[in-house]
Design a protein around this motif. Structure first.
Motif, short mmCIF file in Angstrom:
data_model
loop_
_atom_site.label_atom_id
_atom_site.label_comp_id
_atom_site.label_asym_id
_atom_site.label_seq_id
_atom_site.Cartn_x
_atom_site.Cartn_y
_atom_site.Cartn_z
N ASP A 137 0.82 -1.19 0.00
CA ASP A 137 0.00 0.00 0.00
C ASP A 137 0.87 1.25 0.00
O ASP A 137 2.06 1.22 0.27
CB ASP A 137 -0.92 0.02 1.23
CG ASP A 137 -1.85 -1.17 1.22
OD1 ASP A 137 -2.22 -1.57 0.12
OD2 ASP A 137 -2.16 -1.68 2.32
N GLU A 138 0.20 2.36 -0.31
CA GLU A 138 0.89 3.64 -0.26
C GLU A 138 1.40 3.92 1.14
O GLU A 138 0.84 3.48 2.12
CB GLU A 138 -0.07 4.76 -0.69
CG GLU A 138 -0.39 4.76 -2.17
CD GLU A 138 -1.44 3.74 -2.53
OE1 GLU A 138 -1.78 3.66 -3.69
OE2 GLU A 138 -1.90 3.02 -1.64
N ARG A 472 2.55 -0.60 -6.03
CA ARG A 472 1.47 -0.01 -5.24
C ARG A 472 0.15 -0.71 -5.53
O ARG A 472 -0.19 -1.00 -6.67
CB ARG A 472 1.33 1.48 -5.56
CG ARG A 472 2.53 2.32 -5.13
CD ARG A 472 2.34 3.77 -5.55
NE ARG A 472 3.46 4.58 -5.10
CZ ARG A 472 3.49 5.25 -3.96
NH1 ARG A 472 2.44 5.21 -3.16
NH2 ARG A 472 4.53 5.96 -3.62
N SER A 473 -0.59 -0.94 -4.46
CA SER A 473 -1.92 -1.53 -4.62
C SER A 473 -2.83 -0.59 -5.39
O SER A 473 -3.62 -1.04 -6.23
CB SER A 473 -2.52 -1.85 -3.25
OG SER A 473 -3.85 -2.28 -3.37
N ALA A 474 -2.75 0.70 -5.15
CA ALA A 474 -3.60 1.65 -5.87
C ALA A 474 -3.29 1.66 -7.36
O ALA A 474 -4.20 1.83 -8.18
CB ALA A 474 -3.43 3.06 -5.29
N SER A 475 -2.04 1.47 -7.72
CA SER A 475 -1.69 1.41 -9.14
C SER A 475 -2.32 0.21 -9.81
O SER A 475 -2.82 0.29 -10.94
CB SER A 475 -0.16 1.37 -9.29
OG SER A 475 0.44 2.52 -8.73
N LEU A 511 -3.76 9.95 -6.16
CA LEU A 511 -4.05 9.44 -7.50
C LEU A 511 -2.89 9.75 -8.45
O LEU A 511 -2.46 8.87 -9.22
CB LEU A 511 -5.34 10.06 -8.02
CG LEU A 511 -5.75 9.67 -9.45
CD1 LEU A 511 -6.01 8.18 -9.54
CD2 LEU A 511 -6.98 10.46 -9.89
N TYR A 512 -2.39 10.97 -8.41
CA TYR A 512 -1.28 11.33 -9.29
C TYR A 512 -0.03 10.53 -8.94
O TYR A 512 0.74 10.14 -9.83
CB TYR A 512 -0.99 12.83 -9.18
CG TYR A 512 -2.08 13.70 -9.76
CD1 TYR A 512 -3.02 13.17 -10.65
CD2 TYR A 512 -2.21 15.04 -9.41
CE1 TYR A 512 -4.02 13.96 -11.17
CE2 TYR A 512 -3.21 15.83 -9.92
CZ TYR A 512 -4.12 15.28 -10.81
OH TYR A 512 -5.13 16.06 -11.32
#
Length: 684
Positions: A137-138, A472-475, A511-512
C-alpha cells in the motif's frame, strides 16, 4: 528552488518583529512609564485631545498591532512544532534486535582491512522490473488501509469500529452478494441488473480498509467489547453515550448472528433515538426484540415459569424468556421508565446474567463516562484501563444495519436509487487521439514489447509473457478499473472507487502518485504509452495493451449471435476466455458489482445456449458448466434438475438440489454471516 524564497520570508518576518519595537522604543520610549496619577487623570478628563495624549494613543495602537502579529507568528510556530513532533513520533524506530544486528553489521564492515578490497565484479544487467507482482500500500500516513490497524480498528467517516466488528461487517457484505447470486434469474436479452448497486458508503469504506489485508479467523471474542462493560450492565453518560449506544446496537446484533445464544432487546424509543427516521422501516428487519417500556424488557428477562401466559407488547413470535446459557442484552435510555422501573430491570438483569445498558443515568449505578472517541471511564476508579467501544453516527449505523438486516420482502431489489451498471460491450471502441501512427518514431531499434493485462483471475500485467512488478496496490487498482471501463474514467470516479469514504480534495495527490509510479514502471520496461489522458478522462490505449476482459466481451458477443449447430464450439470458446472470476483474488469493494455483472453474462449465455441445444444431454452439460461457474445460483440448479428429471434421472436431480441447499447452508446465505471469514467464501 524554494530555500531562497523561504529565507527571504524568514528575514521579512524577523524584521517586522524586531523593527517596529526598536523604532517605538527609540522615538517614543516604553509604552508604559507607570500608572497615571490622579492629577494626570483629572487633566486628561478636562482636556483629552492634546498632543501628548494623541501620541500616546498612536503608540499604544502600534504596540497592539505588533502584539497581534507576534501572537500570529507564535501560533504558527507552535503548530509547526506540533506537526514536527507528531511526525517524529510516527517515525519507525528499530527494534532492539534490529539495532543489535545493525551494530554487528557496521562493526564487521569497518573491521575489514583495506588490503582485502578488490574491484567489485560487474553486476549483471537487471531485467526490466520482471518477476512476481509484489504489492504494498501507499506509504502516506493517512492512507485508508492504515486505519484498519490503527488502535486495533477501522476509522470511517461516521465513527470507529473494532477490527473484529469490521471483519463481521465485511462478512455481512459478502453475504449480500451471495444472496444476489442465488436470486439472479438469467435472461438472454434483457438481464435484470437493478440489484447490482454498490453497498452503502460506510460498508465500502470498511471493506476498503480491510482489502489486501489477511482476514483473521473469527474468534470466540466477538462480544469482547460487551465483556468490557460491568457485569449486569452500566449507565453511559457524556458526549459519547449515543455514538457508543449505536456501536453497541451493531456489535450486539453481529454477536447474536455469530452466536445464537446472544440476543438483543431494545425499546422502541431508544431505537428511534439511535436510528432516527430509519428506525421504523429498518427495525422490523433486524434480528432483535423491540419492546415499549422497561417493564416489558424486565418481563422478557424473567424465568419462563414466572411469565407463562403473559403477553408482552413488542415480543416477537417464538421469543422465550432468558434460559440457561442464553445471554440477553437490553439497550434502553433513562426515559424508558421511572427510577423504580429501571432499578427493577437492573435487578432482574443481574439475577438472570443479562447485560442492561442505559443511555443516561442508571439509578443505583454503576455509571461510566463515554467520551466522543468511544473510550469509557469509571469515575470511581480513574486508574482502571479505559476500554474503547465502537462509535457510530446515525448515517454510519444505518449503512451498516442495511447489510446486516434481512432483505425487505416489500422491495424486489435493494436499489439505492443509482442506475444499474451499464453493460461493458466488446472492445471495438474508438481509439484515443494519441494513436500509435501519430507518435513520433523512437530512436530505439529494439522491437516494441506488447503488454498484456490479465484481470480474470489474479490481476497481472505481463510484458512478453513475464509478470511486471507493480509496487502499489492503488496502481494495480487503477489498471483493473480502467480495464473494466474501456471508455475511461475521470479523477472523481477513480478516487471514489479506490479510496471510498475519504474527501476528494485530499486524494488527488495520491491518484497522481499512483499514476506516476505506474507510468514510470511501465516506461522502464516498455516504451509505449499505456494510459492516456484525453478530455479529462484516463483510459487504456488499446493500441499498446491487450486485456483479457475485452477479449471475453468480444467472445460473448460472437457466441450470442452464433447458429444453433455451433453452440458447442461457441461455448467452449467462452470457457477458454473465462478462466476465473474478475480479479478473484482481490476484495476491493468497487469490484463486486462488475465481478457479478461479468459472471451473469456468462450464465446468461449458458442458459440461452442450453435452451437452443436440441441434444438434451448436451443441454444438461451446458447447465452443469454454468453451475460450476456460479454454484450458488438457484435458477441454474432448477433448470439442471428439470433436465435430469426429463432424462429419467430423478435421483440425480434430488441429489443436485440437496448439494445446492448444503452449499447455501455452509455459506449461511439464509442465516448468519459468521462462517464466511473462516471458510474463505468472503473471497469469492
Amino acid at each position: 528552488m524554494r530555500w531562497p524564497r523561504q529565507l527571504m520570508s524568514l528575514l521579512f518576518v524577523l524584521a517586522f518583529l524586531v523593527g517596529p519595537p526598536a523604532v517605538l522604543l527609540t522615538v517614543i520610549g516604553p509604552p508604559l512609564r507607570g500608572w497615571p496619577t490622579s492629577e494626570q487623570l483629572r487633566a486628561w478628563l478636562q482636556q483629552p485631545l492634546t498632543e501628548e495624549t494623541l501620541t500616546a494613543g498612536l503608540a499604544i495602537g502600534a504596540w497592539l498591532i505588533w502584539l497581534l502579529v507576534a501572537y500570529t507568528v507564535a501560533v504558527r510556530i507552535i503548530i509547526r512544532l506540533r506537526a514536527t513532533t507528531a511526525w517524529l513520533r510516527r517515525m519507525p524506530l528499530p527494534t532492539p534486535l534490529q539495532a543489535t544486528a545493525s551494530g554487528m553489521a557496521g562493526a564487521a564492515v569497518f573491521g575489514v582491512t583495506t588490503n582485502t578490497i578488490t574491484d567489485a565484479p560487474p553486476q549483471p544487467a537487471q531485467p526490466a522490473a520482471t518477476g512476481t507482482a509484489a504489492l504494498h500500500d501507499e506509504t502516506a500516513p493517512d492512507d485508508h488501509r492504515d486505519q484498519a490497524v490503527r488502535e486495533g480498528g477501522v476509522t470511517v467517516a461516521g465513527g470507529w469500529l473494532p477490527r473484529d466488528v469490521a471483519e463481521q461487517v465485511t462478512a455481512a457484505a459478502a453475504l449480500v452478494w451471495l444472496r444476489r447470486r442465488r436470486d439472479y434469474q438469467p435472461h438472454p436479452t434483457h438481464p435484470d441488473d437493478t440489484d447490482l448497486t454498490p453497498l452503502p458508503p460506510t460498508v465500502t469504506a470498511v471493506q476498503a480498509a480491510l482489502a489486501d489485508t489477511p482476514s483473521t479467523p473469527p474468534s470466540d471474542e466477538s462480544a469482547a467489547p460487551l465483556e468490557a462493560l460491568p457485569a449486569g450492565g452500566v449507565g453511559l453518560t457524556g458526549p459519547g453515550a449515543l455514538p457508543v449506544g449505536r456501536g453497541l446496537l451493531v456489535t450486539a446484533i453481529l454477536a447474536g448472528q455469530r452466536h445464537s445464544s446472544t440476543s438483543l432487546i431494545v425499546t422502541q424509543a431508544t431505537l428511534a433515538i439511535l436510528l432516527g427516521p430509519a428506525a421504523e422501516t429498518l427495525g422490523r428487519r433486524l434480528p432483535l426484540t423491540i419492546v415499549d417500556t422497561a417493564d416489558d424488557a424486565a418481563q422478557l428477562l424473567q424465568p419462563a415459569s414466572s411469565v407463562a401466559g403473559k403477553a408482552i407488547p413488542g415480543q416477537r413470535q417464538g421469543e422465550t424468556p432468558s434460559e440457561h446459557g442464553h445471554r440477553k442484552i437490553v439497550l434502553l435510555n433513562d426515559n424508558d421508565g421511572n427510577e423504580q422501573q429501571l432499578k427493577q430491570l437492573a435487578e432482574t438483569g443481574t439475577a438472570t446474567a443479562a447485560l442492561v445498558v442505559v443511555l443516561g443515568e442508571r439509578p443505583g449505578g454503576p455509571n461510566w463516562h463515554a467520551d466522543s472517541t468511544g473510550h469509557l471511564r469509571d469515575p470511581h476508579h480513574p486508574d482502571m484501563p479505559s476500554p474503547r467501544l465502537c462509535i457510530l453516527d446515525q448515517t454510519a449505523t444505518t449503512d451498516l444495519l442495511t447489510v446486516i438486516a434481512s432483505p425487505d420482502p416489500a422491495l424486489p431489489h435493494p436499489d439505492s436509487g443509482r442506475p444499474p451498471l451499464p453493460y461493458a460491450g466488446p472492445p471495438e471502441l474508438p481509439l484515443p487521439r494519441q494513436v500509435a501512427r501519430h507518435e513520433p518514431p523512437h530512436p530505439s531499434t529494439t522491437p516494441r514489447q506488447r503488454l498484456h493485462l490479465h484481470v480474470l483471475g489474479d490481476p497481472q500485467l505481463l510484458i512478453d509473457g513475464e509478470p511486471l512488478t507493480i509496487r502499489r496496490s492503488a496502481s494495480l487498482q487503477l489498471l483493473v478499473y480502467l480495464a473494466i471501463h474501456p471508455n475511461g474514467a475521470d479523477t472523481a470516479q477513480l478516487t471514489d472507487a479506490i479510496w471510498p469514504g475519504l474527501p476528494r480534495h485530499s486524494l488527488t495527490g495520491r491518484l497522481y502518485t499512483a499514476l506516476s509510479d505506474l507510468r514510470s514502471t511501465i516506461r522502464t520496461a516498455s516504451h509505449p504509452s499505456v494510459i492516456d489522458h484525453t478530455d479529462d478522462r484516463y483510459h487504456l490505449n488499446p493500441a499498446h495493451i491487450d486485456v483479457d476482459l475485452w477479449q471475453l466481451h468480444a467472445t460473448l458477443h460472437h457466441a450470442a449471435t452464433t447458429l444453433t449447430h455451433t453452440t458447442t464450439a461457441a461455448w467452449q470458446t467462452v470457457l477458454d476466455a473465462y478462466p476465473a472470476d474478475l480479479a478473484t483474488t482481490r476484495t476491493w469493494p468497487w469490484l463486486d458489482p462488475h465481478r457479478e455483472a461479468t459472471r451473469r453474462r456468462i450464465i446468461d449465455l449458458c442458459t440461452t445456449l442450453a435452451a437452443k441445444e436440441p441434444d438434451p444431454h448436451r443441454s444438461l452439460q451446458l447447465l452443469q458448466d454454468g453451475i460450476h461457474i456460479d454454484p450458488y445460483n438457484a435458477e441454474l440448479h432448477r433448470l439442471a434438475s428439470r433436465a435430469l428429471t426429463a432424462l429419467g434421472r430423478p435421483e440425480a436431480a434430488a441429489e443436485l438440489q440437496l448439494r445446492h441447499r448444503q452449499s447455501l447452508r455452509r455459506a449461511d446465505v439464509d442465516n448468519r454471516p459468521s462462517h464466511l471469514i473462516s471458510t474463505g467464501i468472503i473471497r469469492q
